[in-house]
Scaffold this motif. Structure first.
Motif, short mmCIF file in Angstrom:
data_model
loop_
_atom_site.label_atom_id
_atom_site.label_comp_id
_atom_site.label_asym_id
_atom_site.label_seq_id
_atom_site.Cartn_x
_atom_site.Cartn_y
_atom_site.Cartn_z
N ILE A 266 0.86 -1.18 0.00
CA ILE A 266 0.00 0.00 0.00
C ILE A 266 0.89 1.23 0.00
O ILE A 266 1.84 1.32 0.78
CB ILE A 266 -0.92 0.00 1.23
CG1 ILE A 266 -1.84 -1.23 1.20
CG2 ILE A 266 -1.74 1.28 1.30
CD1 ILE A 266 -2.62 -1.44 2.46
N GLY B 146 -3.34 6.72 1.27
CA GLY B 146 -2.19 5.98 1.73
C GLY B 146 -2.56 4.97 2.80
O GLY B 146 -3.73 4.83 3.17
N ALA B 147 -1.54 4.30 3.32
CA ALA B 147 -1.73 3.28 4.35
C ALA B 147 -2.35 3.90 5.60
O ALA B 147 -1.97 4.99 6.02
CB ALA B 147 -0.39 2.63 4.68
N TRP C 251 -6.42 -3.92 -0.41
CA TRP C 251 -6.11 -2.69 0.33
C TRP C 251 -7.33 -2.12 1.05
O TRP C 251 -7.20 -1.18 1.84
CB TRP C 251 -5.58 -1.62 -0.60
CG TRP C 251 -4.27 -1.90 -1.26
CD1 TRP C 251 -3.46 -3.00 -1.11
CD2 TRP C 251 -3.60 -1.06 -2.19
NE1 TRP C 251 -2.36 -2.89 -1.90
CE2 TRP C 251 -2.41 -1.70 -2.58
CE3 TRP C 251 -3.91 0.17 -2.76
CZ2 TRP C 251 -1.52 -1.16 -3.49
CZ3 TRP C 251 -3.03 0.73 -3.66
CH2 TRP C 251 -1.84 0.07 -4.03
N GLU D 113 -7.00 -1.52 4.74
CA GLU D 113 -5.68 -1.10 5.23
C GLU D 113 -5.24 0.26 4.73
O GLU D 113 -4.16 0.72 5.07
CB GLU D 113 -4.63 -2.15 4.83
CG GLU D 113 -4.96 -3.57 5.26
CD GLU D 113 -5.14 -3.70 6.77
OE1 GLU D 113 -4.44 -3.01 7.52
OE2 GLU D 113 -6.00 -4.51 7.18
N MET D 114 -6.04 0.88 3.90
CA MET D 114 -5.70 2.21 3.42
C MET D 114 -6.86 3.16 3.67
O MET D 114 -7.96 2.73 3.98
CB MET D 114 -5.30 2.22 1.94
CG MET D 114 -6.44 2.14 0.96
SD MET D 114 -5.91 2.29 -0.78
CE MET D 114 -5.61 4.03 -0.91
#
Length: 183
Positions: free
Chosen positions: A4, A31-32, A110, A113-114
């Motif tokens: 990510i 982003g992460a 993702w 997690e993002m």
């Protein structure tokens, strides 16, 4: 699973049909969730008068993934404006994020997690128009959000393009050579 990104940005402009005042100009950072974008996301959760931040949701109990926080660029001053922002625009942004996952622009892995922060432009004139074109408002925000997400994840425009266009392209609101605006 691919990694990510820590921090990516993107923007896009999609103009209204028939000069409705429904132009969309989102600016995105993504982003992460465990990085600087996640920290900014959590920090922005507080309220400020006239600039209420909200999650992009597709419907009640249907928060979009990746988690997306919408931040208005303009102070919300009336109920009509707030209704458009919390309805049409919120729906368009949420659908664009989810469709970006469906289309593979954002990898499905993702999704949890993002996070994404979208600065959203909604012309104040929309809040005072008798019958703003809601379909066009949805279209412009949907298309612009999808394009901004794609650009962020593809690092567009690239630095070589920017350098090549330095003397060819100028901001529509100000030409430094003539001092004029195209609008």
């Amino acid at each position: 699973m691919s990694e990510i990104p820590i921090f990516k940005t993107g923007e896009a402009t999609v103009f209204a049909s028939e000069d409705q005042g429904t132009d969309a100009m989102p600016e995105i950072v993504l982003g992460a969730a465990n990085g600087p974008v996640g920290t900014a996301f959590a920090t922005l959760m507080g309220q400020t008068e006239g600039h209420t931040r909200l999650f992009a949701i597709r419907a009640c109990n249907q928060q979009v993934k990746p988690a997306t926080l919408m931040v208005p660029k303009v102070t919300m001053k009336n109920t009509a404006y707030i209704s458009l922002f919390f309805g049409v625009v919120q729906s368009a942004v949420a659908d664009a994020v989810l469709d970006s996952v469906i289309d593979g622009v954002i990898p499905k892995e993702w999704a949890n997690e993002m996070c994404i922060i979208v600065n959203v432009w909604l012309d104040p004139e929309c809040g005072v128009q008798e019958n703003p074109d809601k379909k066009d408002l949805y279209r412009t925000n949907y298309e612009a959000t999808k394009l901004a997400l794609k650009r962020a994840l593809n690092d567009e425009p690239g630095i070589d393009e920017l350098i090549a266009n330095r003397k060819k392209i100028h901001h529509e609101m100000y030409d430094p050579v003539t001092g004029e605006s195209l609008w």
